[in-house]
Design a protein around this motif. Structure first.
Motif, PDB file in Angstrom:
ATOM      1  N   LEU A   1       9.440   0.708  11.905  1.00  0.00           N
ATOM      2  CA  LEU A   1       9.173  -0.493  11.111  1.00  0.00           C
ATOM      3  C   LEU A   1      10.135  -0.660   9.948  1.00  0.00           C
ATOM      4  N   LEU A   2      10.874   0.394   9.619  1.00  0.00           N
ATOM      5  CA  LEU A   2      11.685   0.373   8.413  1.00  0.00           C
ATOM      6  C   LEU A   2      12.895  -0.541   8.571  1.00  0.00           C
ATOM      7  N   PRO A   3      13.137  -1.394   7.580  1.00  0.00           N
ATOM      8  CA  PRO A   3      14.385  -2.159   7.597  1.00  0.00           C
ATOM      9  C   PRO A   3      15.567  -1.250   7.306  1.00  0.00           C
ATOM     10  N   ALA A   4      16.761  -1.728   7.584  1.00  0.00           N
ATOM     11  CA  ALA A   4      17.958  -0.937   7.312  1.00  0.00           C
ATOM     12  C   ALA A   4      18.045  -0.620   5.823  1.00  0.00           C
ATOM     13  N   ALA A   5      18.686   0.512   5.513  1.00  0.00           N
ATOM     14  CA  ALA A   5      18.766   0.964   4.123  1.00  0.00           C
ATOM     15  C   ALA A   5      19.467  -0.040   3.226  1.00  0.00           C
ATOM     16  N   ASP A   6      20.409  -0.798   3.794  1.00  0.00           N
ATOM     17  CA  ASP A   6      21.152  -1.777   2.994  1.00  0.00           C
ATOM     18  C   ASP A   6      20.550  -3.180   3.076  1.00  0.00           C
ATOM     19  N   ALA A   7      19.316  -3.287   3.561  1.00  0.00           N
ATOM     20  CA  ALA A   7      18.666  -4.597   3.659  1.00  0.00           C
ATOM     21  C   ALA A   7      18.460  -5.184   2.269  1.00  0.00           C
ATOM     22  N   SER A   8      18.419  -6.494   2.189  1.00  0.00           N
ATOM     23  CA  SER A   8      18.299  -7.186   0.910  1.00  0.00           C
ATOM     24  C   SER A   8      16.939  -6.925   0.271  1.00  0.00           C
ATOM     25  N   PRO A   9      16.828  -7.138  -1.039  1.00  0.00           N
ATOM     26  CA  PRO A   9      15.524  -6.990  -1.699  1.00  0.00           C
ATOM     27  C   PRO A   9      14.445  -7.879  -1.076  1.00  0.00           C
ATOM     28  N   ALA A  10      14.840  -9.068  -0.604  1.00  0.00           N
ATOM     29  CA  ALA A  10      13.853  -9.955   0.024  1.00  0.00           C
ATOM     30  C   ALA A  10      13.299  -9.327   1.294  1.00  0.00           C
ATOM     31  N   VAL A  11      14.162  -8.695   2.081  1.00  0.00           N
ATOM     32  CA  VAL A  11      13.716  -8.035   3.312  1.00  0.00           C
ATOM     33  C   VAL A  11      12.809  -6.860   2.969  1.00  0.00           C
ATOM     34  N   GLN A  12      13.169  -6.092   1.955  1.00  0.00           N
ATOM     35  CA  GLN A  12      12.335  -4.955   1.551  1.00  0.00           C
ATOM     36  C   GLN A  12      10.960  -5.441   1.081  1.00  0.00           C
ATOM     37  N   ASP A  13      10.927  -6.535   0.314  1.00  0.00           N
ATOM     38  CA  ASP A  13       9.639  -7.094  -0.105  1.00  0.00           C
ATOM     39  C   ASP A  13       8.878  -7.631   1.101  1.00  0.00           C
ATOM     40  N   GLY A  14       9.607  -8.204   2.055  1.00  0.00           N
ATOM     41  CA  GLY A  14       8.965  -8.707   3.269  1.00  0.00           C
ATOM     42  C   GLY A  14       8.308  -7.604   4.070  1.00  0.00           C
ATOM     43  N   PHE A  15       8.901  -6.406   4.039  1.00  0.00           N
ATOM     44  CA  PHE A  15       8.282  -5.261   4.713  1.00  0.00           C
ATOM     45  C   PHE A  15       6.948  -4.932   4.062  1.00  0.00           C
ATOM     46  N   ALA A  16       6.874  -4.999   2.744  1.00  0.00           N
ATOM     47  CA  ALA A  16       5.603  -4.770   2.044  1.00  0.00           C
ATOM     48  C   ALA A  16       4.584  -5.846   2.412  1.00  0.00           C
ATOM     49  N   GLN A  17       5.035  -7.101   2.534  1.00  0.00           N
ATOM     50  CA  GLN A  17       4.123  -8.176   2.922  1.00  0.00           C
ATOM     51  C   GLN A  17       3.646  -7.994   4.360  1.00  0.00           C
ATOM     52  N   TYR A  18       4.530  -7.509   5.230  1.00  0.00           N
ATOM     53  CA  TYR A  18       4.129  -7.239   6.616  1.00  0.00           C
ATOM     54  C   TYR A  18       3.028  -6.192   6.663  1.00  0.00           C
ATOM     55  N   GLN A  19       3.178  -5.114   5.894  1.00  0.00           N
ATOM     56  CA  GLN A  19       2.163  -4.061   5.886  1.00  0.00           C
ATOM     57  C   GLN A  19       0.813  -4.591   5.406  1.00  0.00           C
ATOM     58  N   LYS A  20       0.846  -5.439   4.413  1.00  0.00           N
ATOM     59  CA  LYS A  20      -0.391  -5.931   3.825  1.00  0.00           C
ATOM     60  C   LYS A  20      -1.058  -6.997   4.684  1.00  0.00           C
ATOM     61  N   ASN A  21      -0.258  -7.915   5.246  1.00  0.00           N
ATOM     62  CA  ASN A  21      -0.834  -9.110   5.857  1.00  0.00           C
ATOM     63  C   ASN A  21      -0.796  -9.154   7.381  1.00  0.00           C
ATOM     64  N   CYS A  22       0.031  -8.339   8.002  1.00  0.00           N
ATOM     65  CA  CYS A  22       0.221  -8.455   9.459  1.00  0.00           C
ATOM     66  C   CYS A  22      -0.183  -7.216  10.240  1.00  0.00           C
ATOM     67  N   MET A  23      -0.025  -6.062   9.622  1.00  0.00           N
ATOM     68  CA  MET A  23      -0.131  -4.812  10.376  1.00  0.00           C
ATOM     69  C   MET A  23      -1.541  -4.496  10.842  1.00  0.00           C
ATOM     70  N   ALA A  24      -2.537  -5.093  10.211  1.00  0.00           N
ATOM     71  CA  ALA A  24      -3.910  -4.836  10.636  1.00  0.00           C
ATOM     72  C   ALA A  24      -4.170  -5.360  12.041  1.00  0.00           C
ATOM     73  N   CYS A  25      -3.410  -6.369  12.452  1.00  0.00           N
ATOM     74  CA  CYS A  25      -3.612  -6.968  13.779  1.00  0.00           C
ATOM     75  C   CYS A  25      -2.462  -6.716  14.743  1.00  0.00           C
ATOM     76  N   HIS A  26      -1.252  -6.548  14.221  1.00  0.00           N
ATOM     77  CA  HIS A  26      -0.060  -6.523  15.064  1.00  0.00           C
ATOM     78  C   HIS A  26       0.682  -5.197  15.007  1.00  0.00           C
ATOM     79  N   ARG A  27       1.436  -4.944  16.047  1.00  0.00           N
ATOM     80  CA  ARG A  27       2.448  -3.893  16.052  1.00  0.00           C
ATOM     81  C   ARG A  27       3.819  -4.558  15.959  1.00  0.00           C
TER      82      ARG A  27
END
Length: 262
Positions: free
Chosen positions: A160-186
């Protein structure tokens, strides 16, 4: 007689919640929880599942999490495969948002969640003052079956991890995915939920939703695809700001270029 699809009185009486908190497995029955020393009657305003004020017999979730630290990570699994990920910090907090385990009393069963649907019981995680800790609807699992202490998502699912050089928006989006999407989706086959489809394999939704249709779908799924069995909730700006939604879409677009076959 109980209607088809509803829990019977004996089902509720025999219902058990499993706790796996790193010190063995413990099972607590409805009867035990209803008579727990810290059980009390509470009111939940704007209940996420019932869309109105509700009253419950409930135990503070912190009272069931003996030995846990705020830095620990929890997974709350429902009987239908929904698997919510949650930091232990808001669950243990005595200020701000307060987490409660609501217990359905067999003598006073809760209403159904809809036509042909069961209730939210026998166990349901509810919150008072959820906005104080930015608790979203995915952190209100109903028909709860187990609560487990696990390693953080980043350790369990490196796919699930974005690339190490991913933008701050992508890194924040990963946090949003964990909070809002991961309960239902893989995604990339990674996750414990058995509820919804994978969001990257074989195709990422950013690959087949054109224009602003994915944004519109996330805000109000039934506005694009209306069907009675639709279960995905809409994420209003109060739950997911435009900036947070933009970050989530940036993460999904990023992961569309980083597919990992399970």
């Amino acid at each position: 007689m109980a209607l088809l699809g509803y829990l019977t009185l004996s089902d509720l009486t025999a219902a058990e919640l499993t706790l796996e908190l790193g010190n063995g497995s413990q099972r607590l029955s409805s009867a035990q929880l209803l008579t727990h020393p810290k059980a009390q009657n509470i009111e939940i305003r704007d209940d996420v599942s019932y869309k109105r004020s509700m009253h419950y017999r409930a135990v503070p979730l912190a009272a069931l999490l003996n030995g846990l630290r705020p830095s620990d990570h929890l997974q709350l699994v429902a009987s239908d495969g929904f698997a919510a990920e949650l930091s232990a910090a808001p669950a243990l907090s005595q200020t701000g948002s307060q987490a409660w385990l609501a217990i359905e009393d067999p003598a006073h069963p809760w209403p159904a969640l809809g036509n042909g649907k069961p209730s939210a019981g026998p166990f349901y995680l509810v919150w008072q003052n959820p906005a104080a800790s930015q608790i979203g609807p995915e952190q209100w699992p109903f028909q709860l079956a187990s609560i487990r202490k696990l390693a953080p998502v980043t350790q369990r699912f490196p796919q699930l991890l974005p690339a190490a050089d991913a933008s701050p928006a992508v890194q924040d989006g990963f946090a949003q995915y964990q909070k809002n999407c991961m309960a239902c989706h893989r995604l990339n086959g990674a996750g414990d939920s058995q509820f919804g489809p994978d969001l990257n394999i074989p195709h990422n939704p950013t690959e087949y939703f054109s224009g602003d249709f994915l944004t519109r779908y996330i805000r109000n799924p039934q506005s694009l695809r209306r069907w009675p069995q639709g279960q995905m909730p809409g994420f209003t700006t109060e739950l997911l700001s435009d900036e947070q939604l933009g970050a989530l879409l940036a993460y999904l677009r990023h992961m569309a270029q980083n597919k990992v076959q399970p």
